[in-house]
Design an enzyme around this catalytic site. Sequence first.
Site, short mmCIF file in Angstrom:
data_model
loop_
_atom_site.label_atom_id
_atom_site.label_comp_id
_atom_site.label_asym_id
_atom_site.label_seq_id
_atom_site.Cartn_x
_atom_site.Cartn_y
_atom_site.Cartn_z
N SER A 239 43.07 38.55 50.82
CA SER A 239 44.04 39.45 51.29
C SER A 239 44.98 38.82 51.99
CB SER A 239 43.49 40.55 52.06
OG SER A 239 42.54 41.32 51.31
N SER A 277 42.51 42.06 46.11
CA SER A 277 43.10 41.53 47.38
C SER A 277 43.88 42.65 47.76
CB SER A 277 44.45 40.69 46.66
OG SER A 277 45.20 40.10 47.61
N ASP A 279 47.24 43.31 49.96
CA ASP A 279 48.52 42.76 50.23
C ASP A 279 49.49 43.55 51.03
OD1 ASP A 279 47.69 40.45 48.47
OD2 ASP A 279 48.17 42.17 46.80
#
Length: 366
Positions: A239, A277, A279
């Site tokens: 992340s 992830s 973001d």
Amino acid sequence: MTAGGADARLRARDLGLAPGIFRPGALNAITDVAGLRVGHVTLIEGEGTRTGVTAILPHPGNPFADRVPAGLSVMNGFGKLAGATQLAELGEIETPIVLTNTLAVGRAVEALVDWTLARNPEAVSVNAVVGETNDGRLNDIRARGVTREHVLAALDGAAGGPVAEGSVGAGTGTVAFGFKGGIGTASRLLPPPLGGWTLGALVQANYGGALTMDGIPVGRELSRWYLKEHTDRGDADGSVMVVIATDAPLSDRNLSRLAARAMAGLARTGAAFSDGSGDYAIAFATHPGVRRTAERRAHQAIIADWPNDRMSPLFVAAAEAVEEAVLNAMTMATTITGRDGRTGRRAKVEALDLAALRAVLARHGR
């Protein structure tokens, strides 16, 4: 724990990397935005704890009383960003922003609420903003080493001036592009005809893809990238938290637009924006004319608002500052040895080898 690397760590510009067209501020840091403060607590304890806290205070006053307009952008939402829905709904933040690891979000929220209540005896609701990345590849994250006292120490120790980067604070145990990640920061100054505003970015880099530095395919040249030989090596998931600050008088709507440009900066670094992830980017404005003071919240008020058709230079500055902040996180990070929170085994992640990086840059004429 290994301090990491025979070479002294250097920022990207000291290695000849200078992405973009706008020049940086005096510190080339988010603290070039006047009044903004950053605090770190770095936890390196025993064989397994490799984590920490980073706190960002938007101005020297009381952030609960004098709230700043803010915007949020999410590329892939695999994360635990506390306070995100109210931030998006009201377009403001009323606490400092705290960054830490995934399993410390709850404790960080409690500490941030305590910190805010102590300064605001009338408060009965607090929207604590806490972002995270998962540092479990180097940190025994299940041990939950971050305490309330660590968060309060980061808040109370926040200061202006140069910002420590690399394997510090919330970046202590992070990994990016298969190398050691960390905290990075950068800034941009707009020339007077474009408003003369300052914009700064801070990143908690813990994501992956194929590392690209100022257009140079560093990851590929160093033979380390996501999907190498068609195999997911685990270098894509992770992340990234991005915080953008500016002294321009922006509305929350235009701050959301500004936050979205952080993703352009991340893309330039080779981000995969993978399924696993998170973001996230938060952007806020510190200009006195847009702060949401108690008086302005109680009465109709005229608020300064930079026009839409003058936003493009700020968009460019945001992408550039975010890109360079990631590069600084990578080049300033140090090798860390810890314990994998998933397997319990000893783990080591090497920092980007600056000698090898110099060789790559030389081949590309830098």
